[in-house]
Design a protein around this motif. Structure first.
Motif, PDB file in Angstrom:
ATOM      1  N   LYS A   8       0.644  10.526  31.328  1.00 43.58           N
ATOM      2  CA  LYS A   8       0.955  11.550  30.324  1.00 43.58           C
ATOM      3  C   LYS A   8       1.516  12.774  31.035  1.00 43.58           C
ATOM      4  O   LYS A   8       1.069  13.136  32.119  1.00 43.58           O
ATOM      5  CB  LYS A   8      -0.301  11.964  29.542  1.00 43.58           C
ATOM      6  N   ARG A   9       2.495  13.448  30.397  1.00 41.76           N
ATOM      7  CA  ARG A   9       3.068  14.658  30.972  1.00 41.76           C
ATOM      8  C   ARG A   9       2.346  15.875  30.402  1.00 41.76           C
ATOM      9  O   ARG A   9       2.179  15.994  29.187  1.00 41.76           O
ATOM     10  CB  ARG A   9       4.558  14.772  30.647  1.00 41.76           C
ATOM     11  N   ILE A  10       1.916  16.752  31.298  1.00 42.52           N
ATOM     12  CA  ILE A  10       1.301  18.011  30.883  1.00 42.52           C
ATOM     13  C   ILE A  10       1.993  19.141  31.630  1.00 42.52           C
ATOM     14  O   ILE A  10       2.563  18.934  32.704  1.00 42.52           O
ATOM     15  CB  ILE A  10      -0.227  18.045  31.133  1.00 42.52           C
ATOM     16  N   THR A  11       1.934  20.339  31.059  1.00 42.71           N
ATOM     17  CA  THR A  11       2.553  21.507  31.675  1.00 42.71           C
ATOM     18  C   THR A  11       1.513  22.601  31.826  1.00 42.71           C
ATOM     19  O   THR A  11       0.815  22.943  30.874  1.00 42.71           O
ATOM     20  CB  THR A  11       3.727  22.024  30.817  1.00 42.71           C
ATOM     21  N   PHE A  12       1.410  23.125  33.039  1.00 42.17           N
ATOM     22  CA  PHE A  12       0.546  24.267  33.304  1.00 42.17           C
ATOM     23  C   PHE A  12       1.338  25.527  33.028  1.00 42.17           C
ATOM     24  O   PHE A  12       2.505  25.640  33.396  1.00 42.17           O
ATOM     25  CB  PHE A  12       0.069  24.262  34.756  1.00 42.17           C
ATOM     26  N   GLN A  13       0.696  26.488  32.374  1.00 42.06           N
ATOM     27  CA  GLN A  13       1.325  27.770  32.078  1.00 42.06           C
ATOM     28  C   GLN A  13       0.428  28.908  32.530  1.00 42.06           C
ATOM     29  O   GLN A  13      -0.791  28.766  32.572  1.00 42.06           O
ATOM     30  CB  GLN A  13       1.558  27.926  30.574  1.00 42.06           C
ATOM     31  N   LYS A  14       1.073  30.039  32.870  1.00 42.78           N
ATOM     32  CA  LYS A  14       0.307  31.246  33.190  1.00 42.78           C
ATOM     33  C   LYS A  14       0.815  32.376  32.311  1.00 42.78           C
ATOM     34  O   LYS A  14       1.972  32.393  31.886  1.00 42.78           O
ATOM     35  CB  LYS A  14       0.402  31.612  34.663  1.00 42.78           C
ATOM     36  N   LEU A  15      -0.067  33.320  32.043  1.00 43.48           N
ATOM     37  CA  LEU A  15       0.266  34.474  31.216  1.00 43.48           C
ATOM     38  C   LEU A  15       0.975  35.518  32.062  1.00 43.48           C
ATOM     39  O   LEU A  15       0.487  35.905  33.118  1.00 43.48           O
ATOM     40  CB  LEU A  15      -1.007  35.062  30.611  1.00 43.48           C
TER      41      LEU A  15
END
Length: 108
Positions: A8-15
């Motif tokens: 599965k593809r997931i994306t990490f994000q930061k604020l």
């Protein structure tokens, strides 16, 4: 864990916080890294522990190890956002990370 399970593809994000032309701070989530992951719902003892604190939407993500992930980030998966609640470097081998995250309630 077998590498083929990371399907599965997931994306990490930061604020990130920037200042607009009027001088006001603007918060926005920016993509940091997209990786392959094994995604599972909690079950058994983990599920009941999460239920005790009303964390019904907790999901476990397993990814290859990388060192620039922390609990201030969030994960995008299947058009949903998940706040990271725990990060485990499995057996301290620097091979895989097990990340527990709770679905963000869009209603507030």
């Amino acid at each position: 864990m077998e590498i083929g399970a990371l399907n599965k593809r997931i994306t990490f994000q930061k604020l990130s916080i920037t200042t607009n032309e009027n001088g006001f701070d603007v918060e926005a989530w920016e993509d940091v890294k997209t990786v392959w992951a094994h995604v599972t719902n909690l079950h058994g003892r983990e599920y009941f522990a999460a239920q005790a604190v009303q964390a019904e939407q907790t999901v476990k993500f397993t990814v290859r190890y990388f060192n620039d992930v922390d609990t201030t980030m969030r994960i995008l998966f299947n058009k949903k956002s998940y706040n990271i609640t725990a990060i485990d470097n499995i057996k301290f081998d620097n091979r895989f990370l097990e990340i527990k995250a709770m679905e963000v309630d869009i209603s507030g």
